[in-house]
Scaffold this motif. Structure first.
Motif, PDB file in Angstrom:
ATOM      1  N   ILE A  52       0.875  -1.184   0.000  1.00  0.00           N
ATOM      2  CA  ILE A  52       0.000   0.000   0.000  1.00  0.00           C
ATOM      3  C   ILE A  52       0.910   1.231   0.000  1.00  0.00           C
ATOM      4  O   ILE A  52       1.214   1.792   1.052  1.00  0.00           O
ATOM      5  N   PRO A  53       1.366   1.649  -1.182  1.00  0.00           N
ATOM      6  CA  PRO A  53       2.369   2.720  -1.232  1.00  0.00           C
ATOM      7  C   PRO A  53       1.891   4.053  -0.646  1.00  0.00           C
ATOM      8  O   PRO A  53       2.681   4.796  -0.086  1.00  0.00           O
ATOM      9  N   HIS A  54       0.582   4.348  -0.790  1.00  0.00           N
ATOM     10  CA  HIS A  54       0.107   5.655  -0.317  1.00  0.00           C
ATOM     11  C   HIS A  54      -1.102   5.486   0.597  1.00  0.00           C
ATOM     12  O   HIS A  54      -2.245   5.658   0.162  1.00  0.00           O
ATOM     13  N   PRO A  55      -0.866   5.139   1.867  1.00  0.00           N
ATOM     14  CA  PRO A  55      -2.013   4.952   2.774  1.00  0.00           C
ATOM     15  C   PRO A  55      -2.804   6.246   2.937  1.00  0.00           C
ATOM     16  O   PRO A  55      -2.217   7.334   3.057  1.00  0.00           O
ATOM     17  N   ALA A  56      -4.123   6.101   2.945  1.00  0.00           N
ATOM     18  CA  ALA A  56      -4.993   7.290   3.008  1.00  0.00           C
ATOM     19  C   ALA A  56      -4.903   7.963   4.373  1.00  0.00           C
ATOM     20  O   ALA A  56      -5.038   9.185   4.475  1.00  0.00           O
ATOM     21  N   ARG A  57      -4.718   7.178   5.433  1.00  0.00           N
ATOM     22  CA  ARG A  57      -4.617   7.754   6.775  1.00  0.00           C
ATOM     23  C   ARG A  57      -3.438   7.121   7.501  1.00  0.00           C
ATOM     24  O   ARG A  57      -3.048   5.988   7.196  1.00  0.00           O
ATOM     25  N   THR A  58      -2.913   7.840   8.478  1.00  0.00           N
ATOM     26  CA  THR A  58      -1.822   7.287   9.290  1.00  0.00           C
ATOM     27  C   THR A  58      -2.103   7.610  10.756  1.00  0.00           C
ATOM     28  O   THR A  58      -3.028   8.363  11.083  1.00  0.00           O
ATOM     29  N   VAL A  59      -1.263   7.066  11.608  1.00  0.00           N
ATOM     30  CA  VAL A  59      -1.419   7.280  13.051  1.00  0.00           C
ATOM     31  C   VAL A  59      -1.246   8.758  13.415  1.00  0.00           C
ATOM     32  O   VAL A  59      -1.690   9.204  14.472  1.00  0.00           O
ATOM     33  N   SER A  60      -0.625   9.521  12.518  1.00  0.00           N
ATOM     34  CA  SER A  60      -0.429  10.960  12.756  1.00  0.00           C
ATOM     35  C   SER A  60      -1.751  11.652  13.086  1.00  0.00           C
ATOM     36  O   SER A  60      -1.798  12.557  13.917  1.00  0.00           O
ATOM     37  N   ALA A  61      -2.823  11.233  12.400  1.00  0.00           N
ATOM     38  CA  ALA A  61      -4.122  11.882  12.611  1.00  0.00           C
ATOM     39  C   ALA A  61      -4.562  11.741  14.062  1.00  0.00           C
ATOM     40  O   ALA A  61      -5.188  12.648  14.629  1.00  0.00           O
ATOM     41  N   PHE A  62      -4.237  10.614  14.682  1.00  0.00           N
ATOM     42  CA  PHE A  62      -4.592  10.394  16.090  1.00  0.00           C
ATOM     43  C   PHE A  62      -3.682  11.217  17.004  1.00  0.00           C
ATOM     44  O   PHE A  62      -4.136  11.864  17.946  1.00  0.00           O
ATOM     45  N   ILE A  63      -2.399  11.217  16.676  1.00  0.00           N
ATOM     46  CA  ILE A  63      -1.427  11.954  17.507  1.00  0.00           C
ATOM     47  C   ILE A  63      -1.726  13.452  17.470  1.00  0.00           C
ATOM     48  O   ILE A  63      -1.690  14.131  18.490  1.00  0.00           O
ATOM     49  N   ASN A  64      -2.071  13.937  16.289  1.00  0.00           N
ATOM     50  CA  ASN A  64      -2.361  15.372  16.148  1.00  0.00           C
ATOM     51  C   ASN A  64      -3.799  15.734  16.492  1.00  0.00           C
ATOM     52  O   ASN A  64      -4.221  16.867  16.272  1.00  0.00           O
ATOM     53  N   ARG A  65      -4.552  14.752  16.962  1.00  0.00           N
ATOM     54  CA  ARG A  65      -5.951  14.946  17.379  1.00  0.00           C
ATOM     55  C   ARG A  65      -6.851  15.447  16.240  1.00  0.00           C
ATOM     56  O   ARG A  65      -7.795  16.205  16.460  1.00  0.00           O
ATOM     57  N   GLN A  66      -6.511  15.023  15.014  1.00  0.00           N
ATOM     58  CA  GLN A  66      -7.414  15.345  13.893  1.00  0.00           C
ATOM     59  C   GLN A  66      -8.606  14.401  13.913  1.00  0.00           C
ATOM     60  O   GLN A  66      -9.635  14.663  13.296  1.00  0.00           O
ATOM     61  N   VAL A  67      -8.421  13.245  14.568  1.00  0.00           N
ATOM     62  CA  VAL A  67      -9.533  12.306  14.776  1.00  0.00           C
ATOM     63  C   VAL A  67      -9.621  12.043  16.272  1.00  0.00           C
ATOM     64  O   VAL A  67      -8.651  12.251  17.008  1.00  0.00           O
ATOM     65  N   HIS A  68     -10.807  11.567  16.703  1.00  0.00           N
ATOM     66  CA  HIS A  68     -11.001  11.361  18.144  1.00  0.00           C
ATOM     67  C   HIS A  68     -10.481  10.007  18.602  1.00  0.00           C
ATOM     68  O   HIS A  68     -10.010   9.862  19.718  1.00  0.00           O
ATOM     69  N   THR A  69     -10.607   9.000  17.727  1.00  0.00           N
ATOM     70  CA  THR A  69     -10.235   7.651  18.169  1.00  0.00           C
ATOM     71  C   THR A  69      -9.187   7.067  17.219  1.00  0.00           C
ATOM     72  O   THR A  69      -9.134   7.413  16.028  1.00  0.00           O
ATOM     73  N   LEU A  70      -8.417   6.138  17.758  1.00  0.00           N
ATOM     74  CA  LEU A  70      -7.390   5.483  16.951  1.00  0.00           C
ATOM     75  C   LEU A  70      -8.044   4.634  15.852  1.00  0.00           C
ATOM     76  O   LEU A  70      -7.493   4.473  14.755  1.00  0.00           O
ATOM     77  N   GLU A  71      -9.224   4.124  16.152  1.00  0.00           N
ATOM     78  CA  GLU A  71      -9.942   3.286  15.165  1.00  0.00           C
ATOM     79  C   GLU A  71     -10.158   4.020  13.844  1.00  0.00           C
ATOM     80  O   GLU A  71     -10.195   3.409  12.779  1.00  0.00           O
ATOM     81  N   GLU A  72     -10.293   5.343  13.929  1.00  0.00           N
ATOM     82  CA  GLU A  72     -10.530   6.129  12.711  1.00  0.00           C
ATOM     83  C   GLU A  72      -9.309   6.157  11.788  1.00  0.00           C
ATOM     84  O   GLU A  72      -9.408   6.581  10.639  1.00  0.00           O
ATOM     85  N   THR A  73      -8.158   5.719  12.263  1.00  0.00           N
ATOM     86  CA  THR A  73      -6.961   5.719  11.407  1.00  0.00           C
ATOM     87  C   THR A  73      -6.733   4.357  10.732  1.00  0.00           C
ATOM     88  O   THR A  73      -5.791   4.193   9.957  1.00  0.00           O
ATOM     89  N   ILE A  74      -7.605   3.384  11.049  1.00  0.00           N
ATOM     90  CA  ILE A  74      -7.424   2.040  10.482  1.00  0.00           C
ATOM     91  C   ILE A  74      -7.814   2.036   9.001  1.00  0.00           C
ATOM     92  O   ILE A  74      -8.852   2.601   8.623  1.00  0.00           O
ATOM     93  N   ILE A  75      -6.993   1.394   8.181  1.00  0.00           N
ATOM     94  CA  ILE A  75      -7.350   1.287   6.764  1.00  0.00           C
ATOM     95  C   ILE A  75      -7.442  -0.183   6.344  1.00  0.00           C
ATOM     96  O   ILE A  75      -6.807  -1.049   6.967  1.00  0.00           O
ATOM     97  N   GLU A  76      -8.196  -0.431   5.302  1.00  0.00           N
ATOM     98  CA  GLU A  76      -8.319  -1.798   4.780  1.00  0.00           C
ATOM     99  C   GLU A  76      -7.095  -2.121   3.935  1.00  0.00           C
ATOM    100  O   GLU A  76      -6.500  -1.224   3.334  1.00  0.00           O
ATOM    101  N   THR A  77      -6.740  -3.391   3.870  1.00  0.00           N
ATOM    102  CA  THR A  77      -5.555  -3.767   3.082  1.00  0.00           C
ATOM    103  C   THR A  77      -5.944  -4.366   1.735  1.00  0.00           C
ATOM    104  O   THR A  77      -5.081  -4.678   0.921  1.00  0.00           O
ATOM    105  N   GLY A  78      -7.244  -4.579   1.545  1.00  0.00           N
ATOM    106  CA  GLY A  78      -7.689  -5.246   0.315  1.00  0.00           C
ATOM    107  C   GLY A  78      -7.805  -6.747   0.528  1.00  0.00           C
ATOM    108  O   GLY A  78      -8.264  -7.465  -0.360  1.00  0.00           O
ATOM    109  N   HIS A  79      -7.384  -7.240   1.684  1.00  0.00           N
ATOM    110  CA  HIS A  79      -7.512  -8.661   2.003  1.00  0.00           C
ATOM    111  C   HIS A  79      -8.538  -8.812   3.122  1.00  0.00           C
ATOM    112  O   HIS A  79      -8.505  -8.039   4.088  1.00  0.00           O
ATOM    113  N   PRO A  80      -9.421  -9.796   3.011  1.00  0.00           N
ATOM    114  CA  PRO A  80     -10.410  -9.982   4.073  1.00  0.00           C
ATOM    115  C   PRO A  80      -9.722 -10.175   5.423  1.00  0.00           C
ATOM    116  O   PRO A  80      -8.670 -10.822   5.509  1.00  0.00           O
TER     117      PRO A  80
END
Ligand SMILES: Nc1ncnc2c1ncn2[C@@H]1O[C@H](COP(=O)(O)OP(=O)(O)OP(=O)(O)O)[C@@H](O)[C@H]1O
Ligand SMILES: [Mg+2]
Length: 307
Positions: A52-80
């Motif tokens: 996944i060369p360009h992940p849409a979200r990273t843990v930075s969003a949680f650290i910088n409080r752009q999102v409220h929960t860490l769950e919001e930074t989780i991305i799908e890998t394309g594999h079930p």
């Protein structure tokens, strides 16, 4: 609650990220809800290793409080069943994570609703890396058969156990041990004996915490001329000098196609599933899962694992 497996080892480039990607893929194919977390503080690249060369979200969003929960930074890998929290884009911000921020992140990881959480750690034995490693007692070390890598792994094991002692003891109690300048450098058993005399009220907790460690070892980039007994020998050395039990899980063969897969930014186990290295990864993953199943019924609650 999730089973957390931190993947560490002192030396850079030993294959920690490759192992996380391979184990994650296997667990997901076995139907387990699996989350891979890139906790390589300062050198995040697990996303590239899994393709996944360009992940849409990273843990930075949680650290910088752009999102409220860490769950919001989780991305799908394309594999079930397989998910990713990608590492920070700005490596400086996470490599020098302030203590309160680190605790917030550790606590958030601990609560994530997955069956398995794999933590891909960076090289070295900094306090931040050790604290991620000690999020669970089930850490897995990935070393190569080279003496430099083994030396760094041994150093990492020792640092982890000293860090654990510091976590369990209070500052006041640590000060009481100050006149024993080599105190934490003794083997865990010798250290607990000394504690019984100096700080008897905490000796039991430290002993329990150290006995709860269930470390495991994998040797990666194993070549034909390497000694197949090396892994077991390393575990014996750790037991002899540190009194810590470590289980050897197996060797993963060196294969140039790992390099090709990384250069193509595709997952190695998906691109080359029938190479010996991929089969080794699979066999080790299977062993871990079988051990988990066996232990699941009898497992006591992890000691002091909650951050
Ligand atoms: N089994 C293997 N066979 C051949 N080459 C390998 C193997 N495992 C790893 N490598 C090589 O080592 C490189 C580093 O692997 P990887 O990124 O998994 O290591 P790492 O321990 O995560 O490194 P870092 O400490 O920098 O995060 C790979 O890009 C690949 O070129
Ligand atoms: Mg890595």
């Amino acid at each position: 609650m999730a089973r957390i497996w931190p993947i560490g080892g002192g030396k850079g480039g030993s294959g920690k990220s490759l192992f996380v990607a391979g184990l994650g893929s296997y667990l997901a194919k076995a139907g387990k809800q699996t989350l891979m977390v890139d906790a390589d503080l300062g050198g995040a690249n697990l996303h590239t290793v899994i393709g996944i060369p360009h992940p849409a979200r990273t843990v930075s969003a949680f650290i910088n409080r752009q999102v409220h929960t860490l769950e919001e930074t989780i991305i799908e890998t394309g594999h079930p069943n397989l998910f990713l929290i990608s590492g920070a884009r700005d490596s400086l911000e996470i490599a020098n994570l302030p203590y309160a921020q680190k605790l917030r992140l550790l606590r958030a990881i601990y609560k994530l609703p997955y069956q398995y959480i794999l933590l891909d750690l960076g090289a070295g034995a900094s306090f931040n890396t050790l604290d991620f490693f000690l999020l669970s007692n089930s850490g897995i070390f990935v070393s190569t058969p080279e003496p430099t890598s083994i030396e760094n792994t041994y150093h990492f094991v020792r640092s982890a156990y000293i860090r654990k002692i510091r976590q369990v003891l209070k500052q006041k109690q640590l000060c009481a041990l100050h006149r024993h300048t080599d105190a934490p450098c003794k083997s865990p058993a010798a250290f607990v004996d000394m504690l019984r005399q100096e700080v008897p009220e905490r000796a039991g907790s430290v002993e329990k915490a150290l006995n709860a460690f269930r470390f495991k070892l994998v040797l990666n980039q194993f070549r034909q001329h390497d000694d197949a007994r090396l892994g077991l020998q390393i575990c014996k050395v750790c037991e002899k000098h540190l009194g810590l039990q470590m289980q050897f899980l197996g060797n993963i063969r060196f294969d140039d196609r790992v390099h090709y897969a990384v250069c193509q930014k595709v997952s190695f186990v998906d691109k080359y599933p029938y190479t010996q290295a991929a089969l080794d990864l699979r066999a080790i993953s299977q062993t871990i899962l079988e051990m988990e199943n066996d232990q699941a019924k009898a497992r006591p609650k992890e000691v002091g694992a909650s951050p």
